[in-house]
Design a protein around this motif. Structure first.
Motif, PDB file in Angstrom:
ATOM      1  N   ILE A  73       0.841  -1.198   0.000  1.00  0.00           N
ATOM      2  CA  ILE A  73       0.000   0.000   0.000  1.00  0.00           C
ATOM      3  C   ILE A  73       0.877   1.251   0.000  1.00  0.00           C
ATOM      4  O   ILE A  73       0.655   2.180  -0.781  1.00  0.00           O
ATOM      5  CB  ILE A  73      -0.941   0.005   1.217  1.00  0.00           C
ATOM      6  N   ASP A 121      -9.628   0.582  -7.170  1.00  0.00           N
ATOM      7  CA  ASP A 121      -8.885  -0.470  -6.475  1.00  0.00           C
ATOM      8  C   ASP A 121      -9.590  -1.797  -6.731  1.00  0.00           C
ATOM      9  O   ASP A 121     -10.646  -2.066  -6.161  1.00  0.00           O
ATOM     10  CB  ASP A 121      -8.818  -0.159  -4.976  1.00  0.00           C
ATOM     11  N   SER A 124     -10.081  -5.126  -3.953  1.00  0.00           N
ATOM     12  CA  SER A 124      -9.705  -4.277  -2.819  1.00  0.00           C
ATOM     13  C   SER A 124      -9.835  -4.971  -1.475  1.00  0.00           C
ATOM     14  O   SER A 124      -9.064  -4.711  -0.565  1.00  0.00           O
ATOM     15  CB  SER A 124     -10.587  -3.017  -2.816  1.00  0.00           C
ATOM     16  N   ASN A 127     -10.645  -1.957   1.269  1.00  0.00           N
ATOM     17  CA  ASN A 127     -10.456  -0.548   0.912  1.00  0.00           C
ATOM     18  C   ASN A 127      -9.338   0.127   1.710  1.00  0.00           C
ATOM     19  O   ASN A 127      -9.566   1.095   2.449  1.00  0.00           O
ATOM     20  CB  ASN A 127     -11.750   0.238   1.084  1.00  0.00           C
ATOM     21  N   TYR A 129      -7.069   2.173   0.747  1.00  0.00           N
ATOM     22  CA  TYR A 129      -6.706   3.529   0.311  1.00  0.00           C
ATOM     23  C   TYR A 129      -7.681   4.603   0.781  1.00  0.00           C
ATOM     24  O   TYR A 129      -7.455   5.790   0.536  1.00  0.00           O
ATOM     25  CB  TYR A 129      -6.593   3.566  -1.220  1.00  0.00           C
ATOM     26  N   LYS A 130      -8.748   4.222   1.451  1.00  0.00           N
ATOM     27  CA  LYS A 130      -9.758   5.208   1.859  1.00  0.00           C
ATOM     28  C   LYS A 130      -9.233   6.211   2.883  1.00  0.00           C
ATOM     29  O   LYS A 130      -9.808   7.292   3.059  1.00  0.00           O
ATOM     30  CB  LYS A 130     -10.987   4.499   2.427  1.00  0.00           C
ATOM     31  N   VAL A 137     -11.649   7.114  -4.012  1.00  0.00           N
ATOM     32  CA  VAL A 137     -11.511   5.688  -4.268  1.00  0.00           C
ATOM     33  C   VAL A 137     -12.847   5.040  -4.631  1.00  0.00           C
ATOM     34  O   VAL A 137     -13.863   5.247  -3.951  1.00  0.00           O
ATOM     35  CB  VAL A 137     -10.917   4.961  -3.040  1.00  0.00           C
ATOM     36  N   ALA A 139     -13.610   1.262  -4.615  1.00  0.00           N
ATOM     37  CA  ALA A 139     -13.046  -0.030  -4.246  1.00  0.00           C
ATOM     38  C   ALA A 139     -14.035  -1.127  -4.620  1.00  0.00           C
ATOM     39  O   ALA A 139     -15.212  -1.058  -4.269  1.00  0.00           O
ATOM     40  CB  ALA A 139     -12.757  -0.065  -2.750  1.00  0.00           C
ATOM     41  N   ASP A 141     -14.653  -5.577  -5.284  1.00  0.00           N
ATOM     42  CA  ASP A 141     -14.160  -6.919  -4.974  1.00  0.00           C
ATOM     43  C   ASP A 141     -15.272  -7.932  -5.272  1.00  0.00           C
ATOM     44  O   ASP A 141     -16.459  -7.587  -5.278  1.00  0.00           O
ATOM     45  CB  ASP A 141     -13.743  -7.025  -3.503  1.00  0.00           C
ATOM     46  N   VAL A 149     -16.609  -1.106   0.250  1.00  0.00           N
ATOM     47  CA  VAL A 149     -16.220  -1.793  -0.982  1.00  0.00           C
ATOM     48  C   VAL A 149     -17.483  -2.277  -1.684  1.00  0.00           C
ATOM     49  O   VAL A 149     -18.390  -2.822  -1.051  1.00  0.00           O
ATOM     50  CB  VAL A 149     -15.294  -2.986  -0.681  1.00  0.00           C
ATOM     51  N   THR A 182      -5.441   0.057  -9.533  1.00  0.00           N
ATOM     52  CA  THR A 182      -4.496  -0.755  -8.775  1.00  0.00           C
ATOM     53  C   THR A 182      -4.890  -2.224  -8.806  1.00  0.00           C
ATOM     54  O   THR A 182      -6.055  -2.574  -8.623  1.00  0.00           O
ATOM     55  CB  THR A 182      -4.402  -0.299  -7.304  1.00  0.00           C
ATOM     56  N   CYS A 184      -3.371  -4.914  -6.623  1.00  0.00           N
ATOM     57  CA  CYS A 184      -2.469  -5.299  -5.532  1.00  0.00           C
ATOM     58  C   CYS A 184      -2.721  -6.752  -5.145  1.00  0.00           C
ATOM     59  O   CYS A 184      -3.768  -7.071  -4.567  1.00  0.00           O
ATOM     60  CB  CYS A 184      -2.664  -4.381  -4.321  1.00  0.00           C
TER      61      CYS A 184
END
Length: 326
Positions: A73, A121, A124, A127, A129-130, A137, A139, A141, A149, A182, A184
């Motif tokens: 991150i 994201d 995510s 989340n 990055y929030k 963001v 996010a 998933d 998210v 992103t 990740c």
């Protein structure tokens, strides 16, 4: 050494990855992925384990003074700060203008970034990055770990002219609308090269010109061990229109930032000029070239590295590669 909870969480993550890979071999990628996405019990437990693993164990280990680990991150935040806030993108723009002149094309677009930066994201989970004011963001998933998210199968997402949400589910996202996408620890979850390419092509469509696709993928081996695979990633993404502008082999992962070039021809030029005989249009991970043994009732856990948490085919349950990918 990992604590008992860390080991149990990691083992479940590995079991899910390995089950998906085995299912892909027997059913095919599309059917296996559809079956996986429909298994809510597995996805729910996976999300819970991943959130606990990341927030309780990974980040605390990265913040330890004695740790060699790099926070995935923090790496993303630091590079985005340099690129956007400190205007590092300007040097890449100038380079693209130089190349455009050489190949006699006109650049018709220029970077226009939002404030705060619009970040998508993907995968995510919770989340992370929030907490950063520099990002706006979205996010997403397969199975969100919390209400910040939204649910979305990115591989099935429509990229179009508008944003279409159905309650907490994302159906469509507007093209050319994000400054950052992103991935990740995402691509190694997706079971085949073909589906990973689908994900990267969607990211390209969603990004604004000059925007960033930032990828982190786990690997605890030395920098040269899988270097040819990483170079194939660079080649493949260049064919799509991405220029890799940052690469770092951290202790437990590869960290990469790809810029969506202002004109696709610029990135394609690099792909044509620097293609090596071993390079192909593919996004493989080392595990793609391993055989899976039938007995997977017990999956050992790498107790030393967080990258071990993502070894879908852990030591003791893989054979030597039967195909030379390089």
């Amino acid at each position: 050494m990992a604590c008992e909870e860390h080991k149990l969480l990691s083992q479940y993550i590995k079991e899910v990855h390995l089950t998906l890979r085995k299912s892909t071999l027997t059913l095919g990628a599309e059917t296996a992925w559809q079956k996986h996405c429909g298994n809510e019990d597995t996805l729910s437990k996976y999300a819970s384990c991943m959130e606990k693993l990341a927030t309780t164990h990974w980040e605390s280990n990265c913040n330890s003074e004695t740790s060699e680990a790099t926070s995935r991150i923090k790496w993303v935040v630091d590079f985005c700060t340099e690129y956007f806030i400190n205007k590092g993108y300007l040097k890449y723009r100038e380079k693209e203008y130089e190349i455009a002149k050489k190949i006699e094309i006109d650049i018709k677009t220029e970077e226009t970034f939002a404030n705060p930066l619009k970040l998508l994201d993907v995968g995510s989970c919770y989340n992370p990055y929030k907490i950063y004011d520099m990002f706006d963001v979205l996010a997403i998933d397969l199975y969100p770990a919390n209400t910040s998210v939204l649910q979305c199968d990115f591989l099935k997402l429509d990229v179009g002219q508008t944003n279409l949400f159905d309650n907490s589910t994302v159906k469509e996202i507007q093209e050319n609308s994000f400054d950052i996408v992103t991935f990740c620890f995402l691509l190694e979850y997706i079971p085949t090269s073909e589906l990973r390419i689908v994900a990267c092509e969607k990211a390209y469509k969603l990004l604004k010109p000059g925007g960033l696709l930032v990828i982190t993928t786990p690997d605890s081996k030395h920098v040269g061990a899988n270097s040819k695979i990483m170079k194939c990633w660079r080649y493949t993404l260049a064919c799509m229109g991405f220029n890799r502008i940052k690469y770092e082999k951290a202790r437990f992962m590869h960290c990469m930032a790809f810029r969506k070039t202002l004109e696709k021809d610029i990135a394609e030029r690099w792909a044509h000029m620097y293609k090596e005989p071993y390079m192909s249009f593919a996004i493989h991970i080392p595990q793609d070239f391993n055989n899976i043994k039938e007995d997977v009732s017990v999956i050992p856990v790498d107790q030393k590295t967080q990258a071990g948490d993502f070894q879908e085919l852990p030591f003791g349950y893989i054979e030597e590669a039967v195909v030379n990918p390089l």
